[in-house]
Design a protein around this motif. Structure first.
Motif, mmCIF file in Angstrom:
data_model
loop_
_atom_site.group_PDB
_atom_site.id
_atom_site.type_symbol
_atom_site.label_atom_id
_atom_site.label_comp_id
_atom_site.label_asym_id
_atom_site.label_seq_id
_atom_site.Cartn_x
_atom_site.Cartn_y
_atom_site.Cartn_z
ATOM 1 N N ALA A 146 5.982 -32.654 7.117
ATOM 2 C CA ALA A 146 6.851 -33.180 8.177
ATOM 3 C C ALA A 146 6.055 -34.029 9.161
ATOM 4 C CB ALA A 146 7.555 -32.034 8.897
ATOM 5 N N LEU A 147 4.835 -33.615 9.450
ATOM 6 C CA LEU A 147 3.989 -34.415 10.338
ATOM 7 C C LEU A 147 3.626 -35.744 9.696
ATOM 8 C CD1 LEU A 147 1.695 -31.610 11.772
ATOM 9 C CD2 LEU A 147 3.234 -33.055 13.107
ATOM 10 N N ARG A 148 3.301 -35.720 8.395
ATOM 11 C CA ARG A 148 3.002 -36.980 7.716
ATOM 12 C C ARG A 148 4.212 -37.910 7.776
ATOM 13 N NH1 ARG A 148 0.988 -36.848 1.569
ATOM 14 N NH2 ARG A 148 3.142 -36.169 1.217
ATOM 15 N N GLY A 210 4.648 -22.526 20.634
ATOM 16 C CA GLY A 210 5.323 -23.672 21.214
ATOM 17 C C GLY A 210 4.656 -24.981 20.816
ATOM 18 N N GLY A 211 5.448 -25.950 20.397
ATOM 19 C CA GLY A 211 4.924 -27.229 19.952
ATOM 20 C C GLY A 211 4.900 -27.396 18.457
ATOM 21 N N ARG A 212 5.102 -26.303 17.714
ATOM 22 C CA ARG A 212 5.098 -26.405 16.252
ATOM 23 C C ARG A 212 6.468 -26.825 15.731
ATOM 24 N NH1 ARG A 212 1.653 -21.445 13.703
ATOM 25 N NH2 ARG A 212 2.018 -22.691 11.821
ATOM 26 N N LEU A 213 6.467 -27.451 14.589
ATOM 27 C CA LEU A 213 7.688 -28.007 14.030
ATOM 28 C C LEU A 213 8.633 -26.928 13.514
ATOM 29 C CD1 LEU A 213 6.158 -31.044 12.163
ATOM 30 C CD2 LEU A 213 7.988 -31.192 13.850
ATOM 31 N N THR A 214 9.913 -27.201 13.675
ATOM 32 C CA THR A 214 10.975 -26.318 13.209
ATOM 33 C C THR A 214 11.932 -27.117 12.329
ATOM 34 O OG1 THR A 214 12.341 -26.855 15.121
ATOM 35 C CG2 THR A 214 10.849 -24.954 15.336
ATOM 36 N N GLN A 215 12.888 -26.416 11.731
ATOM 37 C CA GLN A 215 13.898 -27.096 10.934
ATOM 38 C C GLN A 215 14.689 -28.092 11.783
ATOM 39 O OE1 GLN A 215 16.448 -24.361 8.828
ATOM 40 N NE2 GLN A 215 14.740 -23.308 7.829
ATOM 41 N N GLY A 216 15.006 -27.702 12.998
ATOM 42 C CA GLY A 216 15.766 -28.585 13.874
ATOM 43 C C GLY A 216 15.034 -29.879 14.151
ATOM 44 N N ALA A 217 13.731 -29.808 14.389
ATOM 45 C CA ALA A 217 12.949 -31.011 14.643
ATOM 46 C C ALA A 217 12.937 -31.919 13.421
ATOM 47 C CB ALA A 217 11.527 -30.635 15.047
ATOM 48 N N ALA A 218 12.798 -31.323 12.227
ATOM 49 C CA ALA A 218 12.776 -32.124 11.000
ATOM 50 C C ALA A 218 14.116 -32.821 10.784
ATOM 51 C CB ALA A 218 12.429 -31.238 9.804
ATOM 52 N N PHE A 239 22.309 -35.118 12.678
ATOM 53 C CA PHE A 239 22.410 -34.752 14.085
ATOM 54 C C PHE A 239 23.428 -33.629 14.306
ATOM 55 C CE2 PHE A 239 20.919 -39.285 14.718
ATOM 56 C CZ PHE A 239 19.621 -38.905 15.040
ATOM 57 N N ALA A 240 24.445 -33.580 13.466
ATOM 58 C CA ALA A 240 25.408 -32.481 13.573
ATOM 59 C C ALA A 240 24.733 -31.140 13.305
ATOM 60 C CB ALA A 240 26.571 -32.697 12.602
ATOM 61 N N LEU A 241 23.781 -31.120 12.357
ATOM 62 C CA LEU A 241 23.039 -29.893 12.080
ATOM 63 C C LEU A 241 22.184 -29.486 13.277
ATOM 64 C CD1 LEU A 241 21.898 -30.638 8.415
ATOM 65 C CD2 LEU A 241 23.599 -28.943 9.136
ATOM 66 N N VAL A 242 21.616 -30.460 13.955
ATOM 67 C CA VAL A 242 20.772 -30.196 15.121
ATOM 68 C C VAL A 242 21.616 -29.752 16.310
ATOM 69 C CG1 VAL A 242 19.139 -31.198 16.775
ATOM 70 C CG2 VAL A 242 19.055 -31.881 14.363
ATOM 71 N N ASN A 243 22.688 -30.498 16.562
ATOM 72 C CA ASN A 243 23.450 -30.331 17.795
ATOM 73 C C ASN A 243 24.455 -29.188 17.743
ATOM 74 O OD1 ASN A 243 22.108 -32.619 18.684
ATOM 75 N ND2 ASN A 243 23.774 -34.002 18.100
ATOM 76 N N GLY A 244 24.937 -28.867 16.545
ATOM 77 C CA GLY A 244 25.964 -27.853 16.414
ATOM 78 C C GLY A 244 27.361 -28.441 16.537
ATOM 79 N N PRO A 245 28.380 -27.626 16.340
ATOM 80 C CA PRO A 245 29.762 -28.122 16.361
ATOM 81 C C PRO A 245 30.250 -28.533 17.739
ATOM 82 C CG PRO A 245 29.726 -25.735 16.145
ATOM 83 C CD PRO A 245 28.303 -26.195 16.007
ATOM 84 N N SER A 246 29.607 -28.018 18.772
ATOM 85 C CA SER A 246 29.966 -28.359 20.147
ATOM 86 C C SER A 246 28.752 -28.113 21.032
ATOM 87 C CB SER A 246 31.164 -27.520 20.621
ATOM 88 O OG SER A 246 30.838 -26.137 20.578
ATOM 89 N N ARG A 399 14.462 -34.816 22.565
ATOM 90 C CA ARG A 399 15.166 -33.732 23.246
ATOM 91 C C ARG A 399 16.659 -33.850 22.983
ATOM 92 N NH1 ARG A 399 17.063 -35.285 28.464
ATOM 93 N NH2 ARG A 399 16.127 -37.198 29.289
ATOM 94 N N LEU A 400 17.385 -32.817 23.348
ATOM 95 C CA LEU A 400 18.756 -32.667 22.902
ATOM 96 C C LEU A 400 19.677 -33.770 23.415
ATOM 97 C CD1 LEU A 400 20.417 -30.726 21.134
ATOM 98 C CD2 LEU A 400 21.009 -29.468 23.226
ATOM 99 N N ALA A 401 19.503 -34.218 24.638
ATOM 100 C CA ALA A 401 20.361 -35.293 25.137
ATOM 101 C C ALA A 401 20.231 -36.539 24.266
ATOM 102 C CB ALA A 401 20.000 -35.623 26.587
ATOM 103 N N ASP A 402 19.046 -36.786 23.772
ATOM 104 C CA ASP A 402 18.787 -37.902 22.856
ATOM 105 C C ASP A 402 19.617 -37.742 21.582
ATOM 106 O OD1 ASP A 402 17.598 -39.974 21.363
ATOM 107 O OD2 ASP A 402 15.708 -38.901 21.068
#
Length: 510
Positions: A146-148, A210-218, A239-246, A399-402
Motif C-alpha cells: 500500500a505504501l508503494r 497510530g500512523g499505520r495504514l488501515t483498510q480505510g486508508a487504502a 469512498f462509500a466504503l470509507v465514509n459509510g452509508p451516512s 481526512r474524512l471531510a476530504d
C-alpha cells in the motif's frame, strides 16, 4: 505491539544502515543500504517496515515538503519568506520558473523513489526472515504494498512518465532503467492496493500504532486514484466504503470532529477524522546541521510571522517568530474572511498589528495573513534539540471531510442523483453543517469552493486545480503554462547518462 510506533521510528533514524540510504532514485548506487547481514529476525522486519513509513513524512535539508511545494504553487499562497530569493526552490515553483535542476522537482522525485526503493527491498527480503508469524508477515507485506502504491500515485500525478520498479535494481542495471506509460503505473497502484486491503487491519490502536495504514486508508487512496482516472462510479464506491452509508456511520469508525479547530490541536493526533496522517514529534532532537533527518515538523517555523513581537502580551497569541513563508493571498482571505473556518485557518497578523497588539516584519509578498493550522507557538515548542525545528504538529494526508466531498463529487459526475436527501447531498453538507453552515446544492462550483475553504493549506488545492482542468486559467497570473505545468520536469540528475527521458511537456521526447 508494545513499543510506540513513533518511538521505534525515531530509534531507526540512528541505525547506520538506514541513515546512509540515498533519498532519490539516483543512478549512482554508492551509499545504498548494506543488506548482507540484515533481514534475519523479526525486529529487522519491523525496523525495515518503519524505514518505508519514514519516507511519507520526508523533509529535505532545504526545508522542502510536498505540502509547502504544492502550497507555493497554488493560488491560495505566495511563497513568501524574507526575500524573493529565500528558499529559491519555493520561489521558482511559486512563479513557475522552475526547471529540471530545481530542488522542488528533485525533492518530490527523490522522495517518491526512495519510498519505492525501500518498499521493493523490503518485499524482496521478507520471505527470508525467520521467526515472523504468518499473520504479522501478511500485514507487513500489505502495508508495504500500500505504501508503494501511495508513493507511485504521487509520482505519476506529479511527473507522469516514471520507471516502474517492482524489484530492487541491481547496480549494473541502474543505467538501463526506462519509463513506462502512465497507465501501467496506475494499473500497478490499483493492483498493490487491491492485494493489500484484505490483510490490512480495520483499525489500529492509536497509542501504539497510530500512523499505520488501515483498510480505510487504502480504500481512500484507491478512491483518489479513480478520481484522477475519471472513473467516477468506481471512485464513489471506494469512498462509500470509507465514509459509510451516512455521516458518522463508517465501518472504520471515522467521524467528523465536532469542533473544526480541534483538528489543529497538536496533541489531538490520530483522531476520528484522520484517515492517513503524516506523523511528527518533539523528541527527535533535530538541529540546524541535520535538517530533514529528524521527525520535527519544519512547517511550524516556516509559516510563522518573521520578527514577531508581542506588544500587549495579554492579548497577543504566543506565536514563535518564524520565517513568513506561504502567506495567504488577499483573494483567499477575502473568500474565507466571514467563514467559520477563518480563525482556525488564518493567523491574521494584519488585524493584530493594526490593533497595536503585535509587530512583525513585512517580509516578501506579505499580506498579513499566515497559516494558523501549523503555526508554531511557544506553548508547543520542543524541550530538546533546536527548538524551532522540532514541533510535533501532525499533518493530514487524507481526512474524512476530504473523502466526504470527493464522494459527493464522484456521485455528481457519475450522473447519480444529488438532490436534497441523496447520498451526495448528505455527505457534502455534513462538512458544512460541522461548522454551522446551511446546506447548499451539490454543484461543481459549490464543491470546488468548499474544498478550497475546508482543506486550505493542506496540500490539496494544486492537485484539485490540475484535476479539474482549471490550473491554466486560475494560475495564469503566477506564470502557469497550459500543457506544461500540469506536471513537473524530471530532474536533470536522472536524465544524464541514463535511458530516462524528459517529458515532452518540458521539451523532451517522451
Amino acid at each position: 505491539m508494545k513499543k510506540n510506533f513513533l518511538k521505534v521510528l525515531i530509534a531507526l533514524l540512528a541505525v547506520n544502515m538506514f541513515s546512509s540510504c540515498r533519498k532519490q532514485l539516483d543512478v549512482n548506487p554508492r551509499g545504498r543500504i548494506t543488506e548482507a547481514n540484515y533481514y534475519s529476525k523479526p525486529s529487522d522486519a519491523l525496523e525495515a517496515l518503519i524505514s518505508v513509513y519514514d519516507v511519507v513524512g520526508n523533509q529535505s535539508g532545504g526545508y522542502l515538503t510536498k505540502v509547502n511545494i504544492l502550497s507555493a504553487a497554488c493560488d491560495d499562497h505566495y511563497a513568501g519568506g524574507d526575500s524573493p530569493s529565500d528558499i529559491a526552490d519555493l520561489q521558482t515553483i511559486n512563479n513557475y520558473t522552475l526547471t529540471s535542476t530545481s530542488g522542488a522537482a528533485s525533492h518530490l522525485w527523490n522522495k517518491g523513489f526512495t519510498g519505492v526503493y525501500r518498499a521493493n527491498v523490503f518485499l524482496s527480503k521478507i520471505e527470508g526472515i525467520t521467526g515472523l508469524n504468518a499473520t504479522t508477515k501478511s500485514r507487513y507485506v500489505a502495508e508495504v504494498k500500500a505504501l508503494r502504491a501511495f508513493f507511485y500515485f504521487d509520482l505519476v500525478k506529479l511527473f507522469k512518465n516514471c520507471p516502474l520498479l517492482l524489484l530492487p535494481v541491481e547496480p549494473d542495471k541502474l543505467f538501463d532503467v526506462e519509463q513506462v506509460p502512465a497507465d501501467q503505473i496506475y494499473a500497478q497502484v490499483i493492483k498493490d492496493l487491491t492485494e493489500a486491503m484484505p490483510n490490512l487491519p480495520v483499525t489500529v490502536p492509536a497509542a501504539s500504532e497510530g500512523g499505520r495504514l488501515t483498510q480505510g486508508a487504502a480504500h481512500a487512496i484507491l478512491g483518489k486514484v479513480y478520481m484522477w482516472q475519471q472513473k467516477w462510479t468506481e471512485a464513489a464506491a471506494e469512498f462509500a466504503l470509507v465514509n459509510g452509508p451516512s455521516p458518522g456511520n463508517s465501518q472504520y469508525g471515522y467521524r467528523l470532529l465536532t469542533n473544526y479547530a480541534d483538528l489543529w490541536n497538536w496533541k489531538n493526533k490520530f483522531n476520528s477524522e484522520s484517515i492517513l496522517e503524516i506523523v511528527y514529534n518533539t523528541t527527535s532532537n533535530m538541529g540546524w546541521g541535520n535538517v530533514g533527518s529528524g521527525e520535527g515538523n519544519v512547517m511550524s517555523i516556516l509559516v510563522g510571522p518573521r520578527n514577531y513581537v508581542p506588544v500587549i502580551a495579554a492579548q497577543a497569541p504566543d506565536y514563535i517568530s518564524g520565517w513568513s513563508f506561504l502567506p495567504f493571498t488577499q483573494e483567499f482571505f477575502d473568500l474565507i474572511h466571514y467563514d467559520p473556518r477563518n480563525k482556525p485557518t488564518v493567523a491574521n497578523l494584519d488585524s493584530l498589528e493594526k490593533a497595536g497588539i503585535v509587530t512583525y516584519k513585512h517580509a516578501n509578498a506579505n499580506t498579513g495573513y499566515f497559516i494558523e493550522k501549523y503555526a508554531g507557538r511557544v506553548s508547543t515548542k520542543a524541550s530538546i534539540g533546536q527548538l524551532e525545528l522540532n514541533f510535533g504538529q501532525d499533518m493530514y494526508e487524507i481526512r474524512l471531510a476530504d473523502t466526504y466531498m470527493l464522494e459527493a463529487e464522484a456521485l455528481l459526475k457519475s450522473g447519480a442523483g444529488v438532490g436534497a436527501g441523496s447520498k451526495a447531498y448528505v455527505m457534502f453538507n455534513a462538512v458544512r453543517a460541522r461548522v454551522g453552515l446551511n446546506p447548499l446544492p451539490v454543484t461543481m462550483e459549490n464543491i470546488m469552493k468548499e474544498r478550497r475553504l475546508e482543506l486550505a493549506a493542506e496540500g490539496h488545492r494544486w492537485f484539485d486545480l490540475v484535476r479539474w482542468g482549471l490550473a491554466p486559467t486560475v494560475l495564469a497570473s503566477k506564470g502557469f503554462i497550459a500543457n506544461k505545468n500540469e506536471i513537473l520536469p524530471i530532474p536533470q540528475q536522472d536524465l544524464s547518462n541514463t535511458k530516462i527521458k524528459q517529458s515532452k511537456e518540458w521539451g523532451g521526447t517522451l
